[in-house]
Structure formats: structure tokens, C-alpha cells
Design an enzyme around this catalytic site. Structure first.
Site, PDB file in Angstrom:
ATOM      1  N   LYS B  84       0.854  -1.192   0.000  1.00  8.02           N
ATOM      2  CA  LYS B  84       0.000   0.000   0.000  1.00  8.02           C
ATOM      3  C   LYS B  84       0.887   1.239   0.000  1.00  8.02           C
ATOM      4  CE  LYS B  84      -3.915   1.733   2.881  1.00  8.02           C
ATOM      5  NZ  LYS B  84      -4.658   1.437   4.135  1.00  8.02           N
ATOM      6  N   SER B 159      -9.633   1.464   3.403  1.00 10.67           N
ATOM      7  CA  SER B 159      -8.811   2.265   2.518  1.00 10.67           C
ATOM      8  C   SER B 159      -7.797   1.471   1.702  1.00 10.67           C
ATOM      9  CB  SER B 159      -8.036   3.304   3.341  1.00 10.67           C
ATOM     10  OG  SER B 159      -7.120   2.660   4.203  1.00 10.67           O
ATOM     11  N   SER B 183      -9.559  -1.004   7.509  1.00 11.64           N
ATOM     12  CA  SER B 183      -9.041  -0.734   6.169  1.00 11.64           C
ATOM     13  C   SER B 183      -8.391  -1.921   5.478  1.00 11.64           C
ATOM     14  CB  SER B 183      -8.037   0.424   6.214  1.00 11.64           C
ATOM     15  OG  SER B 183      -8.723   1.646   6.283  1.00 11.64           O
TER      16      SER B 183
END
Lengths: 544, 503
Positions: B84, B159, B183
């Protein structure tokens, strides 16, 4: 309107001490407060944490916490069993994360007090000891900010600002006193006392020019009017004073100015009335920086990147064991054990390095002179350091320990003197020679002429240092006790018609007059004769 | 089977046996990314792909495997993984999907990422996210939303939507995400992959760009429990650079994975069966409960009364920390700096740089958090939220611990109340978006471990192969190994993780 009858001063002090840890408060980047790094070029003592780069995390420096505990213990503080780190938020370009990691409601050290020595007043005699108790509210640990500069290093003008982050993240101990000071003398005495303690504890070099200590006095005055009313002027905080001179100057200026300000604006102490001022070192005035202190909301909250600090009993005790004997305790010991005067003891404990030098000298004298009592050694060492030493140190504007002479050499001088091999003026001259020779390994004055050292040989073995006695001999400083030589000088003096009257006086029982004859012999010997031996010999000859 | 269809362990073993080179594996991954991720209808799971660098790394790994053998190189020797883009890497950019860090290059690598690299993994790229990990749909990325591989009209969740989509679309067999309030787990659920949120302190946060420090935790995405367990083995462990990282060793998450937990007791909170669940989610949840029952597990109805207060507490604590953590993005030292005129002051520089650099959701949370920490409001908001947080932790402690042994070994809930929602559906309704986290935030507040695994598929228009629904297991702190065992028990009852979206 009522007239001012009297004005009293009230001052509380905040002191920031940069702790001389090797690395910074929350990261391994080197710290500029450590002597190894204090001259580093701008922005070289940095890493991702110091710059507040994304993802960097703080890790507590245990040594900084222990140093703070040492200071806290020395100031008689309680050490918190549980403390934590809080974020103090404000935006400024020298603050990389735009928050400062500090301690808000649970300081590491709190509730202390110290008795500081005060200089005697003119009416008091020198031997009188005066002390004042100063309360310590708290001492908490935080990180320092960087430095915003408005010109380039070297003084080149720029129309923008630059930042040096070397200082950012340096461990900073903030000590807050009670408002116990009533004049600038007391504040300066406390500041010097604190600096000395920090140096004894080894937590700071205490070099004011390098910003190792910064002072922020909170000052107000209490005005008594002739109608009996009492007025308190608003508290003024003076920011970032980094010398004892500016500390004194700012306080004395405010003491003078605050009643004048009150006469003009009528403002009194109260919520929101506190202001922040800065000290102008050139114009010697304070200047307004911020009107209302209370306007700031720092949004303190516990730093979630750090875990709380638990100070166990064992940890605290381990730190307590590191606590050295503090200067004021040493001074008391000197007075008690060596029968020094308070003023002498104060002079010897004023500077950490001088104090250690003194103690080493006492020890060296005990070693050098078999059977000497330690109180005598303490007195002899004090005399040498405070007379021969202090005189030269003052002339050269250095500390006694920096003169070049070693404690062992001083002990040798004392020994020669005690053995009556040298007189007092010779001792002084010898002291001077050894200072000039400079260097603890014995400098040029102490180097006996010898062939160049063999390569395999160590330097120490190659050139054995000349003894202090040999140096005295080389410079004709040893006292002559050879009876033949003494007699020759004495006979010359006695035969001198100018002394006939004195000789008669002595023979007639006026023994005090013998001093004049001793002086004559000493003069004839060029100071080399042993005065005591001369006196004994004269007494014999004149049939005492 | 094509190379990109290999699971992480399958690919790792094939490379170790020298049937496939790392270079071939990386080429396959890059080709898959190139064909699916960019252009019109591209999934946009990646913000940056390291084409050349990844191939160089792969060739270096191949040489090392040839010289030393795969085992010496590490347990991930030669396999492609994605991270990420809120994790620092010492090459490429670390943007957090934010304009303010659009061109930011980190000089160092995050600990968890370094552990992947040290284990022989090849980082092929950095994945999309909601800006600074704030959001539940990956629509709050400054660089465009990621599309759900099962239905491009829908959001992948967030997210960590980029990492979830990348694994679901088989661009990479494994990826790292971060979980502050769900997330990892929520997008794992919406993309039909496994996502683990480890216990707070289990994985180092050093180099993870902070959103809410007391809640953030890095965790893996994978297609099945075994792959996730392997990634857990690699990334867990003490890190002296993170004060909140725990200093005791994690067990091997793989050794006992296949062994079912005997006498398993599963707690089902009343809230998990509430009518706010989408009917299809409710149906799948009930069938999962039945499946566990069928495996001999005892199902215990439990009360976690404060679970419903989790979102409220979370949306005070997380923004409060975020408002402070994001204060450093001011345009002074790095990142986007606004143009200012000669008469503008420092405040103008700050205000304009931040207004231009941060998206609306980030600005909303900074304002929320700043307010919650302000004097006069701190007690009412931040302190109350902290108290709630403590009570939630107590509730979990009570459920997990009992004098006579644990009341339940794990708590079972849906990962989120509904399957993947349409892009834009919740964008203008922050509260609806925040409620996506209703089942997940409590784990972060309590610091416990959680995992989302595929629970089944539902048929909704637009998704020819159905839409995945996630099943969440919450377990006591540091019980990741048994948590994955419990997850694996269920995984074996179906074939959901062998399904691939039609792309």
C-alpha cells in the site's frame, strides 16, 4: 492619586537545560549538546525523525531520562513513578512535526526545593553564610526545536528564512521554580548554582554561549501605595535569555519599568494580562513580543507513538547511586573537615573542574607527605590554589586546572615548602615555572636533556620527567642550610657597622630586633637562605 | 493454470523447485498489471509499478537461488508482492494517494516492507488507497478510485482497496495493507480475499505513514489463509524503532494451520445479526454460523453492547490523532508548497499548502480532530471517546477470558454490513461511509486481532460471478495463529477462494 511608597519584586524562573546525551531525545541522530558534535555544520545532525519525515517514529532515550532524574534528585524533587509523553501542537517552521513532544500533566520530577548560597551583603562579613530556599515546581523533559535563521551562515543577507534542524530533537529539561526570588541577585545566584550542579552531574557542559542553558524569568512587581493599597503589576515573561548578564539585566529593567508602566496604563495582574517580552542585549531594554499568553491552545494530548514511562524503585535507586557529591555539600565538607572559610570553600566549589582539581591536589599532598593530616593537606592545597593558582588564572582568564600545573606538582611544591627546602617566594616562582611548562606529562621545563627516544621505546620511558626539586635546584630556588655558607653571610651582616646598633639591642634583650638582622642575611643570600635556620643561628651567636 | 493463478505458496514452491524463475513470475505479474490496471476501465489498483526495478530484483534473486538455494534466500524467495502506498520505500514515490505528497520520495524503507524484501519478495508496485488511509472505498484517492474487480461499477472498499483489488484480480498473490478501523478487513471482504489485521504492536509501524498511531496496524492480503499465515510469519516481530511494537516472538502461523481447533466456541454478538445488514449478507452470515456448527463449534450468543458505540468513539480518537499526525505536511520541508505572494505571511503558506494538498475527507477529519482536542472540548469529546475505548476493551476481555477458560475463542461477524457498493453511492454521505466500519473499528479500539475471509457470494446485477461477502473473526490479542486456524476450518468448507473475477 496615591503615590508609590515602595516596590517589591517577585520572580519565578523557567530554565531550559540541553542535556549532553550522545544522541537525541527520541532518535539516534547525534546531539549538538554533546561536546563531540557541537560544531557540526547546519543540517548534518538529522535523520527521518528529526526532519519529521512521514512514517518516522520516536523511541525514548533512556539516558536523557536518567540525566533528568539526576537533576531532579539534586534539586530535592520527587521522581514520578508513572509519567508519559504529550504532544504540544503549534505551527512553526523550526518545529518539524508541528508538535513538540513534551510532558504536560505528569512531569518526571516535581515538588523539590534547594538552598542556594547567596553572596554576603556589604554589611556582612565575608565569613557569614547566607542561604535561601527556592521551591521547584517541576522539571520535565521535552525535545528542542530547530533554529530559524534570517541570514546565511557567515552573515550574508537573504530575503527569506532558512532552518537549521541540528538542534531539533535535542533533549531539553525544563525546570520551573516557585516565584520565590525577590531580587536579580537571587535569580542569578540560583542560575549559577543550577549550572554548577548540572556540570557536577555531568548532564550539561553549561556553556552559555552555545545555548546549553536558557532562562525565562516571570517577573512582576508588588507596589505599595502611600494610602496603604497594594497593586500587583501584570506578569511579564522574558523569553530566551542565554547569559547571566542578560538575565540580570532583564529583571532589573522590569523591576524599574513595571511601576512606570502601571502609572501609564493602570494594568494589573489578572487573567489574560500576562505578556511576553524579549531582551535587547544592545539597547538593554525588554521589547513586547506577545500581548496575551492565554490565547494559545496547544491541544496537548498523550503521544500515541510512545509508551508511558514507569519508574520502578530499582531504577530510581540505581540512578540515585550515580548521584555525585554536589558542590554545596562539598563546600560544607571543606569547611568542616579542612577548616576552610565559607568564602574559600565557595571559591573551590564554584567550578566543577576546579573543584575536582582541588580534591586531586589534596589527595596528592596526602600521598606526597607521609603522615600529613588530611585537614592540613586540605588547607595547604586551598592556599596554593586560591593564592598562587587563582592569581595566575585571573591574569590569563582561564581556570586553575587549565594553567598547566598538575595536582602532583603542586603537592611536590607543598612538600618542599613543608620540608623547608624552599621559601614562600620560591614556592610561588616554582608554581609559575610549572604553569609555563604546561601539560600534565611534564612540559619542557621538566624535561631533562636526553638523547632522542629509541623508536621502540615509549615516550614516557624515554624521557623521565625532572622532579620538581630538580627544577627548583636548576633555578637556584632551594634554600641554603649549609652552616658554613650561612655563617659566612651572618658574619658579614654582624660585621656591618650599619647593624651595630641592632646587634646591641638584641644583646640587650630586645629580641624582636633580630628580625632586622634575619632580613639582612636573607638579602645578602639573594633569598636562598633558610630564614628559620638563619634566625636560630643568629640567636645562638648573639647568646640568647 | 497460468502463473498469475498461482497462490503465493504455490508460486514460491515452483520458484524454489526452479520450475519457474523469479523473473518469469515477476514478468507475469507485471503483464497482468499492465493489461488490467491502466487505461479505460483499468482497475487503478496501483499508483506506481516498478517495471525495471522489479525485474532487476527478480534476476538478482534468481542468481542467489542458483547460488545458495531458495531456502537460504528466504521464505518468499522470488515472489511478487505489492504494498500500500502509505508504506515507505527507499525508491519510487510514497504518496499516500495525496496531492501533498505527490512527488515525495522516502529516503528509507518501512520495517514491515524491509522484512518482505529480506525474505526474498520482490516489490512490484505500490497500491492505491483512500488519501492517508482515510476512507472505506478508495474513492478518496487523489489519483482516482480503484475499481472492484468483481464489478467495475463498484468500489473495492477501503482504505486498502488497491491492495485488495490487486490480490483479487490476481495481479499479485499477496500484498500489504494497513488497518486503522477496518481498512484491511472491509476491502478484503468486498474483494473476496483474506485480510489480516494483526494485534496492535505485532507488526512494526516504522515507516507506515501514520493516520492514527494508536490504531494503525500493517497486515497482509492473500488469496487464502495459508498465504496470509506465511506473510504474517515474515512481517511480525519486534522492532526497536517502534516503541509500541511488542518484544516477544510470534509463533509460526503455518505449522498448525491445518489442525482444527478442538472445542471451538464462537461468539456471535447480537449486533452482527441486526437488521442493518443487507439481506444477502445476513443470509451468508447465517450459513457461515451453520457451517461452523457443522464443524462441531459451539455457537455462543454474546452481548458486546458497546460495539455500536465503536464508530462514534473511533471517529473522535482517529481524527484527533490524525489532526496531529498530519500537522507535519506544511510545505516547509518537503511535499507540496503553495505559491504565495510577497505580501503573504507564514500562515498563508501553511493554509494554502494544506488546502491545496489535502482532499476533502482528510480536511474533514483534521477539522474534526482539531476540534476534539481543543481546550474546552477535550473532556467532552476526546476523553469520553477514550473512556468508551477502554470499556470496549473491557468488553472484549470479558468475552475472551473467563476463570474457567475462554468464554469464546473468537467473535464472528460479517466484515461489513453489505456487499460492495456502487462507486459514488456514499461519497456525499460521510456518515453512511463511516458506518461501513461498524463491525471492524472495535478491533482497532480494543487492539485485538481480526481477519476477514471470503464467506460466500451473492448475485447482484453487474457481477456475472457474484459479489463476495466477507466473514470477520475477532480474536484475543496475539492469538493470530489460532485465529487463522479457525478461519482455515471454514475456508475448507467451500471453494470461494478459488473463484476468480471475470476480467
Amino acid at each position: 492619586m496615591a503615590e508609590i511608597k515602595s516596590v517589591e519584586l517577585k520572580v519565578g524562573l523557567e530554565v531550559h537545560v540541553e542535556l549532553a546525551t550522545r544522541t537525541k531525545m527520541f532518535t539516534r541522530a547525534p546531539s549538538p549538546a554533546h561536546p563531540d558534535y557541537d560544531d557540526s555544520p547546519p543540517n548534518t545532525l538529522i535523520d527521518p525523525l528529526v526532519l519529521g519525515l512521514p512514517g518516522a517514529l520516536p523511541v525514548m532515550n533512556r539516558e536523557a531520562v536518567e540525566m533528568s532524574m539526576l537533576v531532579g534528585l539534586a534539586l530535592g524533587c520527587e521522581i514520578a513513578e508513572f509519567t508519559k509523553w504529550d504532544r504540544k501542537s503549534y505551527y512553526y517552521p523550526d518545529l518539524p512535526k508541528n508538535y513538540q513532544i513534551s510532558q504536560y500533566d505528569l512531569p518526571l520530577c516535581y515538588d523539590g526545593s534547594v538552598y542556594i548560597p547567596l553572596p554576603p551583603t556589604p554589611e556582612e562579613d565575608d565569613e557569614h553564610e547566607r542561604h535561601k530556599r527556592i521551591g521547584i515546581i517541576r522539571a520535565h523533559l521535552e525535545e528542542d526545536s530547530g533554529k530559524l535563521l534570517h541570514e546565511l551562515p557567515g552573515g550574508h543577507a537573504i530575503d527569506y528564512s532558512v532552518v537549521d534542524f541540528n538542534r531539533a530533537g535535542t533533549p531539553l529539561l525544563e525546570i520551573v521554580t516557585q516565584p520565590d526570588f525577590v531580587n536579580a541577585d537571587e535569580v542569578v545566584a540560583f542560575a549559577q548554582f543550577l549550572r554548577n550542579i548540572c556540570r557536577f552531574l555531568g548532564v550539561s557542559e553549561g556553556v552559555m554561549q552555545k545555548g546549553h542553558m536558557r532562562f525565562e524569568p516571570n517577573i512582576n512587581t508588588i507596589i505599595t501605595l502611600d494610602d496603604g493599597h497594594i497593586v500587583k503589576t501584570p506578569i511579564v515573561e522574558i523569553k530566551n535569555l542565554n547569559s547571566f548578564r542578560s538575565l540580570r539585566g532583564a529583571i532589573e529593567y522590569e523591576f524599574k519599568e513595571q511601576p512606570e508602566r502601571w502609572k501609564k496604563d493602570g494594568k494589573e495582574m489578572g487573567p489574560g494580562a500576562k505578556s511576553t517580552r524579549g531582551w535587547d542585549d544592545v539597547k538593554l531594554v525588554t521589547l513586547m513580543q506577545r500581548e496575551k499568553e492565554d490565547a494559545h491552545d496547544y491541544r496537548y494530548f498523550p503521544d500515541p507513538d510512545l509508551i508511558p514511562v514507569q519508574v520502578s524503585r530499582e531504577w530510581k535507586e540505581k540512578v540515585r547511586e550515580r548521584l555525585p557529591e554536589l558542590p554545596h555539600v562539598r563546600a560544607r565538607r571543606y569547611i568542616h573537615d579542612y577548616a576552610l572559610h565559607a568564602k574559600e570553600a565557595a571559591a573551590l566549589t564554584d567550578e566543577h573542574d576546579v573543584c575536582l582539581f582541588y580534591e586531586e591536589t589534596v589527595e596528592a599532598i596526602v600521598q606526597a607527605i607521609p603522615g600529613v593530616l588530611s585537614d592540613r593537606a586540605g588547607r595547604l592545597a586551598a592556599n596554593m590554589i586560591l593564592q598562587q593558582g587563582a592569581k595566575r588564572a585571573n591574569e590569563q582568564a582561564v581556570l586553575v586546572n587549565e594553567l598547566g600545573i598538575t595536582p602532583g606538582q603542586i603537592a611536590e611544591i607543598v612538600k618542599l615548602r613543608e620540608e623547608e627546602k624552599i621559601g614562600s617566594s620560591a614556592a610561588d616562582e616554582l608554581f609559575g615555572l610549572l604553569c609555563e611548562s604546561g601539560g600534565s606529562d611534564g612540559g619542557s621545563a621538566l624535561r631533562a636533556e636526553s638523547p632522542p627516544a629509541d623508536k621502540e621505546d615509549t615516550a614516557q620511558r624515554a624521557v623521565p620527567p625532572m622532579t620538581v626539586e630538580a627544577l627548583a635546584e636548576q633555578h637556584n630556588l632551594l634554600q641554603v642550610r649549609d652552616e658554613g655558607q650561612l655563617d659566612a653571610w651572618i658574619d658579614e651582616v654582624l660585621a656591618d657597622p650599619a647593624n651595630a646598633k641592632t646587634v646591641e639591642d638584641v644583646k640587650g634583650g630586645k629580641t624582636a630586633a633580630i628580625g632586622r638582622l634575619v632580613g639582612g642575611v636573607m638579602k645578602r643570600s639573594g633569598g636562598a637562605a633558610d630564614a628559620k635556620a638563619v634566625r636560630e643561628r643568629l640567636e645562638e651567636k648573639l647568646g640568647g | 493454470m497460468e502463473l498469475h493463478d498461482h497462490t503465493l505458496i504455490q508460486l514460491r514452491d515452483a520458484i524454489a523447485r526452479r520450475e519457474v524463475s523469479s523473473e518469469e513470475a515477476i514478468r507475469a505479474s507485471l503483464a497482468r498489471i499492465d493489461s488490467l490496471d491502466t487505461g479505460e476501465n483499468g482497475l487503478n489498483a496501483f499508483l506506481e509499478v516498478f517495471h525495471d526495478r522489479a525485474l532487476d530484483d527478480a534476476r538478482a534473486i534468481d542468481r542467489r537461488i542458483a547460488a545458495e538455494g531458495a531456502e537460504a534466500v528466504g521464505p518468499l524467495a522470488g515472489v511478487p508482492v505489492a504494498i500500500k502506498d502509505n508504506m515507505c520505500l527507499d525508491h519510487g514515490r510514497t504518496t499516500c494517494a495525496s496531492r501533498i505528497l505527490e512527488n515525495y520520495e522516502s529516503p528509507y524503507t518501512a520495517t514491515a516492507v524491509q522484512r518482505l524484501i529480506d525474505a526474498g519478495a520482490v516489490i512490484v508496485g505500490k497500491t492505491n488507497l483512500d488519501e492517508f488511509a482515510m476512507g472505506s472505498s478508495t474513492e478518496h484517492s487523489a489519483f482516482g478510485p480503484t475499481l472492484n474487480p468483481w464489478d467495475r461499477a463498484r468500489a473495492p472498499g477501503g482504505s486498502s482497496g488497491g491492495s485488495a483489488a490487486a490480490v483479487a484480480a490476481r495481479m499479485v498473490p499477496g500484498a500489504l495493507g494497513s488497518d486503522t478501523g477496518g481498512s484491511i478487513r472491509q476491502p478484503a471482504g468486498l474483494c473476496g480475499v483474506v485480510g489480516v489485521k494483526p494485534t496492535y504492536g505485532r507488526v512494526s509501524r516504522y515507516g507506515l505513514v501514520a493516520f492514527a498511531s494508536s490504531l494503525d496496524q500493517i497486515g497482509p492480503f492473500a488469496r487464502n489463509c495459508a498465504d496470509a499465515a506465511l506473510l504474517m510469519n515474515v512481517i511480525t516481530g519486534h522492532d526497536p524503532l517502534d516503541s509500541t511494537s511488542v518484544d516477544f516472538e510470534a509463533p509460526d502461523h503455518l505449522t498448525e494451520l491445518e489442525r482444527p481447533l478442538e472445542g471451538l466456541r464462537l461468539g456471535v454478538p447480537r449486533l452482527a445479526r441486526s437488521d442493518q445488514n443487507h439481506p444477502e449478507v445476513a443470509r451468508i452470515f447465517e450459513s457461515a454460523i451453520e457451517a461452523y456448527s457443522g464443524l462441531g463449534a459451539e455457537i455462543v450468543d454474546i452481548e458486546l453492547p458497546l460495539m455500536k458505540s465503536g464508530v462514534a468513539a473511533y471517529y473522535i480518537v482517529a481524527p484527533a490523532e490524525a489532526s496531529s499526525n498530519l500537522a507535519r505536511y506544511d510545505g516547509v520541508r518537503y511535499g507540496r508548497r503553495a505559491e504565495i505572494g510577497p505580501n503573504d505571511d507564514l500562515v498563508a503558506l501553511y493554509a494554502r499548502s494544506r488546502a491545496e494538498g489535502f482532499g476533502s475527507e482528510v480536511q474533514r477529519r483534521i477539522m474534526l480532530g482539531t476540534f476534539a482536542l481543543s481546550s474546552g472540548y477535550y473532556e467532552a469529546y476526546y476523553n469520553t471517546a477514550l473512556k468508551t475505548r477502554r470499556l470496549i476493551k473491557n468488553e472484549f476481555d470479558a468475552v475472551f477470558a473467563d476463570a474457567s477458560g475462554p468464554r469464546v475463542h473468537a467473535v464472528l461477524t460479517p466484515s461489513s454490513p453489505e456487499p460492495a457498493f456502487k462507486l459514488g453511492a456514499k461519497l456525499d454521505d460521510p456518515l453512511a461511509m463511516y458506518l461501513e466500519d461498524i463491525y471492524t473499528v472495535t478491533a482497532n479500539l480494543a487492539g485485538v486481532a481480526g481477519v476477514s475471509i471470503p464467506g460466500g457470494f451473492v448475485d447482484l446485477p453487474g457481477a456475472p460471478k457474484g459479489l463476495p461477502v466477507g466473514l470477520q473473526l475477532l480474536c484475543p490479542t496475539f492469538a493470530e495463529a489460532s485465529m487463522l486456524r479457525i478461519a482455515r476450518m471454514f475456508e475448507k468448507t467451500g471453494d470461494w477462494n478459488s473463484r476468480a473475477p471475470e476480467l
